[in-house]
Enzyme design. Sequence first.
Site, PDB file in Angstrom:
ATOM      1  CD  GLU A   1       3.270  -5.105   3.502  1.00 55.14           C
ATOM      2  OE1 GLU A   1       2.300  -5.145   4.272  1.00 55.14           O
ATOM      3  OE2 GLU A   1       4.228  -4.342   3.635  1.00 55.14           O
TER       4      GLU A   1
ATOM      5  CD  GLU B   1       0.969  -0.845   4.450  1.00 57.46           C
ATOM      6  OE1 GLU B   1       0.894  -0.359   5.597  1.00 57.46           O
ATOM      7  OE2 GLU B   1       0.658  -2.016   4.192  1.00 57.46           O
TER       8      GLU B   1
END
Length: 477
Positions: free
Chosen positions: A401, A309
């Site tokens: 995710e 991320e």
Amino acid sequence: MARSRWIAAVLSPALITTVITAAVFTIPKAASAAPVTYQSESATISQGVVESNHTGFTGSGFVNFDNVTGSYVEYTVNAAAAGRHSLVFRYANGTTANRPLDITVNGTPTVSGLGFPGTGAWTNWQSVTTQVNLVAGTNRIRTTATTANGGPNADSLTVDVAGTEPPPGPGDTPVAKNGQLKVCGTKLCNERGQVVQLRGMSTHGIQWYSQCVKTASLDALANDWKADILRVAMYIQEGGYETNPRRFTDMMHGYIEEATKRGMYVLVDWHQLTPGDPNYNTSRAKTFFTEIAQRHKDKKNIIYDIANEPNNVSWANVKRYAEEMIPVIRAQDPDSVVFVGTHGWSTFGISDGQSETSVFNNPINATNFMYTFHFYAASHRDNYLSALSRIADRVPVFVTEFGTQTSSGDGGNDFAMSQRYIDLMAQKQIGWTNWNFSDDSRSGAVFKSGTCAGSNFTGTGPLKPAGVWVRERILNR
Ligand code: GCU
């Protein structure tokens, strides 16, 4: 793991355990005799009654457990061979409440709280399957009501007498069926060029929750959940890789081998989060990925995710990192698929107040890679959903995710919004791994707290609501 989630992570050193050791995984003998069905009305019944007032049963009736905790039906079944056998319970539950049953085998508690959800009507009969070990010869399988509602109406139990149901044989696993993957246009394809949608689970950070990634839980993920893919979340900072590169690299080697034995794909997740600029870790990433790719390059089931991320960083800098890293991996493993996280915590910049055009206008200069997208359904609403739809039409994307709750990984589940994402991902064949395969206290961890200390990971008994929900969505293809 989205922003701020790590702050609340449980950082108990007691939770840091060593890597799973070489697990013994035996491929069972294939079943060679037809399964046998045992009628509930012929079983031993305690505090229940045989009835026949709802059509659709088999045999001469079914057992109404009566609305009492502790009522049971005990089947005496015969197994030709010792080992793992599947039990298929045919039942009806005309209510909307789950009616869980505990299963004992020869007096030993074996499955707790096997779920029997509503079937819509007492005349609608469905099946629930679980797997247990039986001894050769006679076995007593007792199913006991665990709530004051009693059990579902029990029609029959079907047992594969000869031997075992999955674990799937070598020809039957996701990797055996699909082989080396490659990116084809905007999709992921198998080695025959057919589009595949992989579905599976992400671990929590392995510096905290390695106790949840062990033989029994991986067996459950592969055989009971029938997942295609395991994402291994290896943090870099926050107590992860940088604290002990050797140890974490070895853990990753171990998990790759475990996924491989079970015929699952494995996503090697370089879980950089804080700092959010992946360039901060480029030299560490080069060392790590070179060793991983060198050792596993001949396997067909490895996918590399080089940036979990990225955040507080421009897309241009993420792109620069990706263009530096992809050749490093390809130098070892030329046919590998690589995933790259996008800015704004893998939202294509949307969580940064930008839009996906920053990526469209400045794409990574490489081949055989996919961008990644993350969402948490209770936080990320229609604008994220429609962005994902637009993105999937333009560039290769994988959801590495997502959660059914807020981006903290906690709070109430929004299953309605989550289902809209699931439907979109099914329609556009977008692969996904759900956050997360642990017994962390937050609602996004699929297992109830304390589960990972034990060895019972199958069925819905050990699962929180988000776990029941996502297992169902992996299983029902
Ligand atoms: C109704 C239904 C029964 C069922 C019962 C229950 O009475 O007719 O078949 O067993 O509900 O709640 O368990």
